[in-house]
Design an enzyme around this catalytic site. Structure first.
Site, PDB file in Angstrom:
ATOM      1  N   GLY A 337       0.523  -1.320  -0.459  1.00 28.47           N
ATOM      2  CA  GLY A 337       0.324  -0.050  -0.082  1.00 28.47           C
ATOM      3  C   GLY A 337       0.685   1.169  -0.133  1.00 28.47           C
ATOM      4  N   GLY A 338       0.381   2.210   0.465  1.00 24.11           N
ATOM      5  CA  GLY A 338       0.734   3.605   0.893  1.00 24.11           C
ATOM      6  C   GLY A 338       2.043   3.281   1.202  1.00 24.11           C
ATOM      7  CD  GLU A 361      24.086  -8.396 -19.166  1.00 27.22           C
ATOM      8  OE1 GLU A 361      25.885  -8.878 -18.808  1.00 27.22           O
ATOM      9  OE2 GLU A 361      23.437  -6.959 -19.013  1.00 27.22           O
ATOM     10  CB  SER A 364      11.847  -7.812 -23.268  1.00 27.24           C
ATOM     11  OG  SER A 364      12.068  -7.623 -21.935  1.00 27.24           O
TER      12      SER A 364
END
Length: 377
Positions: A337-338, A361, A364
């Protein structure tokens, strides 16, 4: 090569060292952008600067599967710690292992393994990142004219990451006519810019490096072929992709553990948040992706060691693991959460750290191309 018993002892030693010494230092590393000297000294003592280098040159000579298992342990703490010695073992050290002459291996590998020398891998350029075959840094031969002496003169700009790749034949097509050179950081004409201010991975310094008329001797050329550098880089990167994938697995394990601990301890509405189905679903997804990534990486490492697959499997492992750890980090912040958005909380720091894994490297998108091309061959 170490025995299985010796390797198990090494993993136990490393696991304890990571939790007792490195993890308590993580917040300080993030704040100061520097790894404490005591941790560097301890890493050298354990042998981490040369775990992937051959035993005949002072390394531990671990198999790729062993390297992967060791890297998973290293991934349990801040990635910057592994960066201390990652290039010595990986993309720079492997260039010498794969393509160096025997003289070059004897000269440099023992110094890399001990940590006396720290190597870098200067392939990427401002306009040649995802496609380094189009790099423009040049290396021209100096023919002993009395002023330069025999050897090479290097000009260009490298980014981020000095195993220097340069074009030795300006007329050659992309991916051809590229050599790789050993260039000392203090060589005349080498200028390192101010360190980059990055999103994450504080303590792992990067900077642009300019080469202006840098003169190196003839034997600075790695190997004996001035046009084989690109192929050497690709072979080295395939090994590096497996190691980055293993690092992602280690960070994923840490993120899952942080998420589970928080879900057990934090209450909302009078009961632990771990009892809420939405939180349980996120934990289940993260654990499943962690297990899938670990299995894929270990399988790919076995194929690499046997020689069955040193192209597709490393790319698939790096692609899946780097994308998965990003999703796991995102869920970890959501579960917190926060508080997960506050500096000083481990999941916030790791959330910033893991974003880079999808880029270096080979991004994607590059891994997608490699995988598809291998399938269509």
């Amino acid at each position: 090569m170490v025995t299985q018993s010796e390797f198990d002892q090494l993993l136990d030693l490393l696991r304890g060292f990571i939790r007792r010494e490195v993890m308590p230092a993580e917040a300080g590393i993030d704040e100061s952008d520097e790894i404490p000297a005591r941790l560097i000294a301890q890493a050298k003592e354990i042998g981490l600067y040369g775990y992937a280098l051959p035993t005949e040159y002072g390394g531990l000579g671990l198999s790729v599967e062993q390297q992967v298992r060791l890297t998973i342990e290293l991934g349990y703490t801040c990635p910057a710690f592994r960066s201390l010695f990652g290039t010595n073992n990986g993309i720079a050290g492997q260039v010498l292992v794969l393509a160096g002459t025997e003289q070059q291996r004897k000269q440099w590998l023992p110094r890399l393994a001990s940590g006396e020398v720290v190597a870098s891998f200067a392939l990427t350029e401002p306009d040649a990142g995802s496609d380094p075959s189009r790099l423009v840094t040049t290396a021209r031969q100096a023919h002993g004219d009395g002023e330069t002496g025999a050897g090479w003169v290097i000009d260009g700009l490298k980014r981020y990451i000095f195993m220097v790749f340069a074009r030795t034949d300006p007329q050659a097509p992309p991916g051809k006519g590229i050599g790789v050179f050993v260039v000392p950081a203090r060589a005349e004409g080498v200028a390192v810019a101010a360190r980059d201010h990055k999103m994450g991975q504080a303590g792992a310094w990067t900077a642009d490096v300019a080469f202006t008329g840098v003169r190196v001797p003839a034997d600075a050329l790695v190997g004996e072929e001035a046009r084989a550098g690109y192929a050497t880089a690709m072979r080295s990167l395939a090994h590096g992709r497996l190691i980055i994938a293993a690092l992602c697995v280690g960070v994923a394990a840490r993120l899952v553990d942080e998420s589970v601990s928080y879900a057990k301890e934090r209450s909302q509405g009078g009961r632990p948040i771990g009892e809420y189905q939405l939180v349980q679903a996120m934990l289940a997804d993260s654990q499943t992706e962690y297990m899938a990534a670990r299995s894929l990486v270990l399988d790919a490492a076995g194929k690499y060691d046997s020689g069955a697959d040193r192209r597709l499997a490393p790319s698939a492992a790096k692609y899946f693991a780097s994308e998965a750890v990003g999703r796991i980090a995102d869920r970890a912040v959501q579960i917190h959460g926060g508080s997960g958005y506050i500096r000083g909380i481990p999941v916030e720091r790791l959330y910033r750290d893991v974003r880079l894994f999808r880029i270096y490297e080979g991004t994607s998108q590059i891994q997608q191309l490699v995988i598809a091309r291998e399938l269509l061959r």
